[in-house]
Design an enzyme around this catalytic site. Structure first.
Site, PDB file in Angstrom:
ATOM      1  N   GLU A 149       0.814  -1.220   0.000  1.00 56.36           N
ATOM      2  CA  GLU A 149       0.000   0.000   0.000  1.00 56.36           C
ATOM      3  C   GLU A 149       0.847   1.271   0.000  1.00 56.36           C
ATOM      4  OE1 GLU A 149      -4.114  -1.579   2.108  1.00 56.36           O
ATOM      5  OE2 GLU A 149      -2.648  -0.502   3.344  1.00 56.36           O
ATOM      6  N   CYS A 154       6.836  12.772   1.778  1.00 58.67           N
ATOM      7  CA  CYS A 154       7.941  13.175   2.649  1.00 58.67           C
ATOM      8  C   CYS A 154       8.474  14.514   2.158  1.00 58.67           C
ATOM      9  CB  CYS A 154       9.050  12.117   2.640  1.00 58.67           C
ATOM     10  SG  CYS A 154      10.457  12.514   3.727  1.00 58.67           S
ATOM     11  N   GLU A 306      -6.745  -7.801  -1.109  1.00 64.28           N
ATOM     12  CA  GLU A 306      -7.276  -7.791   0.251  1.00 64.28           C
ATOM     13  C   GLU A 306      -8.751  -7.403   0.255  1.00 64.28           C
ATOM     14  OE1 GLU A 306      -5.241  -5.423   3.143  1.00 64.28           O
ATOM     15  OE2 GLU A 306      -3.247  -5.967   2.409  1.00 64.28           O
TER      16      GLU A 306
END
Length: 671
Positions: A149, A154, A306
């Site tokens: 994921e 940043c 998922e």
């Protein structure tokens, strides 16, 4: 289409390292009982595999791989690089991220690595290479799963330096940077590359409003960040390819996640995979749209990496899936293009923030649960039909453009209305086609539009070089285009296309938008169609003038009452519909029905029904997935009378009643 796997993978995330080995034997028995044939392992094991800078220990992972191989369980092998080990952050603090507020993080959480840290890149690449060298020849490893994921940003010094390099490569000169970002505004002219700082809260980012004082700069930082994380993915992928030339490589995406340009990412992935976690009140149309988007990234079947078999743990309200819901949701996933069904997680964790996240095996550790019984039923069904479904294709004559750079640009713009959200606008159009059982492809801005009879481009705010020309060629050749307010406004750096809105789309749309009014949440306007029908509108209202287009509807109130709200223009052999305001659901449906009729768009079947019906085309047959997501019983359409339900092998009867979450998968032979 040739499927990526020999069998439909049915399983999910498995963390035997969290349990004593006697539990592993119990797990294997339960997996076989439930029809679980695959496991995703090693997702967050970096600290276990590499306990210190120069020490690697594969003992436990070897045992896990050996156990699964002996049990003939297919393995999706993750690279573990989604969470840093503590020793790395302690010894090299620069590997941790600096957030939008300028705070440099310490060790903790996951997705916590600076993507431009040379230290992180060194050790992540080395780990991926060691894993591939050790396990690359194991035939039970059927897929590599890089990191987990990807997401976040940043704003550290490593990123600032890398951003400047990225900008030099894109713009070549500072003059071009200043021009692109319109740095004359507020006297922000840059004279040295080192004067450029990332647009966070300490620079030109803003924690309120649009989030930025200079959208061009922030757009470039989003592009840079997406490219930087993609480079990390490619770095690990290429390290694996040194030792494993064939096994598919992927990473799990997150649907309409804003931060990464998934169309660009998909070009580097062998197969798209994603994680589907709707909340208790997520419309089924939204789930279907996101599946279609994930399929559209490569125009190919995808992996469901998922989903939860029962409930999430991290949403505000983590409702249980009702009896039959997980099965129906899984088949909706397959209907829209999935060739795998996988869960997070296979056994519920004993501790940590995900201990209440649903699992195939609950804390009770028994097969005697409702969830396990439902998982077992689905496993048996998928084993039966998997080979018949895998590789089959979804086809559509309607394409809806989904463009991540447009997504960023629209939501970075300061005005006119903060409630204008990109995905909401896409979903409004998608819902019409979903409710009519009209197949849709979610397509990139550079798609081959000629494949579609109708293309929708809602809020196409950013029109980059070449886009208008491609759309014009499509319409001139006979295509039908729908676009809306807040389209054709800016170019790739968020600088306005001068000469009047909708900029480069103006000639094709046959309208000039002079002003854009913004309506507050409590405000509404009305429009009137030529047939006298009145509909409500909200959010924004374009004040437009016709330049060759035909008026479809006009405003009913405010000082622009009587001005055109919706227009239609013949352009070459095709037609452009321009919707100048955010219409009610019924109002938008009226316009889209006109467009669909003019493009001769047909639903999957001829008769109207409240069932969701999706078609995948296999060799020699069409497979119709018919699912009831409504609260009332609905009859099966008569067109399917006497056809085979591949789940049961029996003939279905038109008119039989389907309860909520009931479904049929019907085969219709193709001549």
């Amino acid at each position: 289409m040739q499927p990526k796997f020999k069998k439909m993978l049915y399983g999910g995330d498995y963390n035997p390292n969290q349990w004593p080995k006697e539990i592993w034997d119990e797990d294997m028995k339960l997996f076989h009982q439930a029809g679980i044939n695959s496991t995703t392992i090693n997702v967050f094991s970096w600290a276990k595999i590499q306990p210190s800078e120069n020490e690697y220990d594969f003992t436990e992972l070897d045992e896990i791989v050996d156990t699964l191989t002996k049990e003939d369980v297919q393995i999706v092998m993750a690279t573990s690089t989604g969470a840093l080990p503590a020793w790395m952050v302690h010894r090299y603090p620069e590997v941790a991220r600096t957030d939008f507020e300028g705070r440099h993080h310490k060790f903790g959480h996951r997705h916590n690595a600076c993507p431009n840290s040379p230290v992180f890149q060194k050790y992540a690449k080395r780990l991926a290479e060691k894993l591939a060298e050790r396990y690359g020849d194991n035939k039970n490893i059927v897929c590599w799963h890089i990191s987990n994921e990807y997401g976040g940003e940043c704003y550290c010094e490593n990123c600032a330096k890398a951003f400047r390099v990225w900008l030099k490569d894109k713009y070549k000169t500072l003059d071009e940077v200043n021009k692109a970002w319109n740095m004359e505004f507020w006297g922000h002219t840059i004279y040295d590359w080192d004067e450029i700082v990332p647009p966070n809260d300490l620079g030109d980012g803003m924690p309120w409003g649009s989030g930025t004082a200079f959208a061009g700069m922030s757009l470039d930082y989003m592009r840079f960040n997406s490219d930087g994380m993609l480079n990390n993915y490619k770095m690990e992928r290429d390290a694996i390819r040194k030792y494993d030339k064939e096994t598919p490589i992927t990473t799990n995406l997150m649907g309409t996640y804003k931060g990464l340009d998934y169309f660009k990412w998909a070009k580097e992935m062998d197969i798209v995979s994603w994680d589907n976690y709707p909340s208790y009140n997520t419309p089924w149309s939204h789930v279907a749209m996101t599946h279609d988007l994930m399929r559209g990234l490569k125009d190919a079947p995808f992996m469901l990496m998922e989903q939860t078999p029962s409930q999430q743990n991290w949403q505000p309200y983590n409702s249980l899936k009702k009896p039959g819901q997980m099965r129906a949701q899984s088949y909706q996933t397959v209907a829209h293009g999935a060739d795998t069904i996988q869960f997070f997680q296979l056994r519920r964790s004993v501790g940590g923030c995900e201990k209440f996240h649903g699992a195939v095996i609950a804390h009770a550790g028994t097969a005697d649960t409702r969830v396990f019984r439902e998982v077992t039923r689905l496993g048996k069904e998928l084993e039966k039909i998997g080979s018949r479904v895998m590789g089959s294709e979804n086809h559509a004559k309607v394409g809806i453009i989904f463009d991540w750079e447009n997504y960023w640009a629209l939501e970075y713009t300061s005005g006119p209305n903060r409630d204008l959200r990109y995905v909401d606008q896409i979903e409004q159009m998608y819902n019409y086609f979903y409710n009519k059982n009209i197949a849709v492809d979610m397509i990139p801005i550079d798609a081959d539009f000629s494949k579609y009879d109708l293309v929708a481009a809602p809020v196409l705010y950013m029109v980059k070089d070449g886009v208008a020309e491609s759309l014009e060629a499509y319409v001139q050749a006979g295509g039908t285009l729908i676009t809306t307010y807040m389209s054709g406004i800016v170019g790739q750096s968020d600088n306005v296309h001068l000469g009047g809105y909708p900029g480069p789309l103006r000639k094709m749309a046959g309208v000039w938008v002079e002003e854009i009014d913004a309506l507050a949440p409590e405000q509404r306007n009305k429009i009137r169609f030529a047939d006298g029908t009145e509909e409500e509108c909200r959010l924004v209202c374009d004040l437009m003038h016709l330049e060759g287009a035909e008026e479809i509807a006009q405003y009913e109130s405010d000082f622009y009452a009587g001005m055109t709200a919706v227009a239609k223009n013949q352009f070459g052999k095709g037609t452009v519909y321009y919707v100048g305001t955010d219409l009610s659901e019924s109002g938008l449906a009226k316009v889209l029905a006109m467009a669909a009729d003019s493009a001769a768009i047909q639903p999957v079947i001829g008769e109207a029904t409240a069932l969701e019906i999706t078609k995948r085309q296999a060799d020699g047959e069409d497979l119709y997935f018919i699912i009831n997501f409504k609260d009332e019983e609905i009859p099966l359409p008569a067109v399917f009378d006497g056809k085979e339900d591949i789940l049961t092998g029996e003939k279905v009867q038109g008119g039989e009643m389907l309860k909520k979450y009931d479904l049929r998968i019907v085969s219709v032979p193709r001549a």
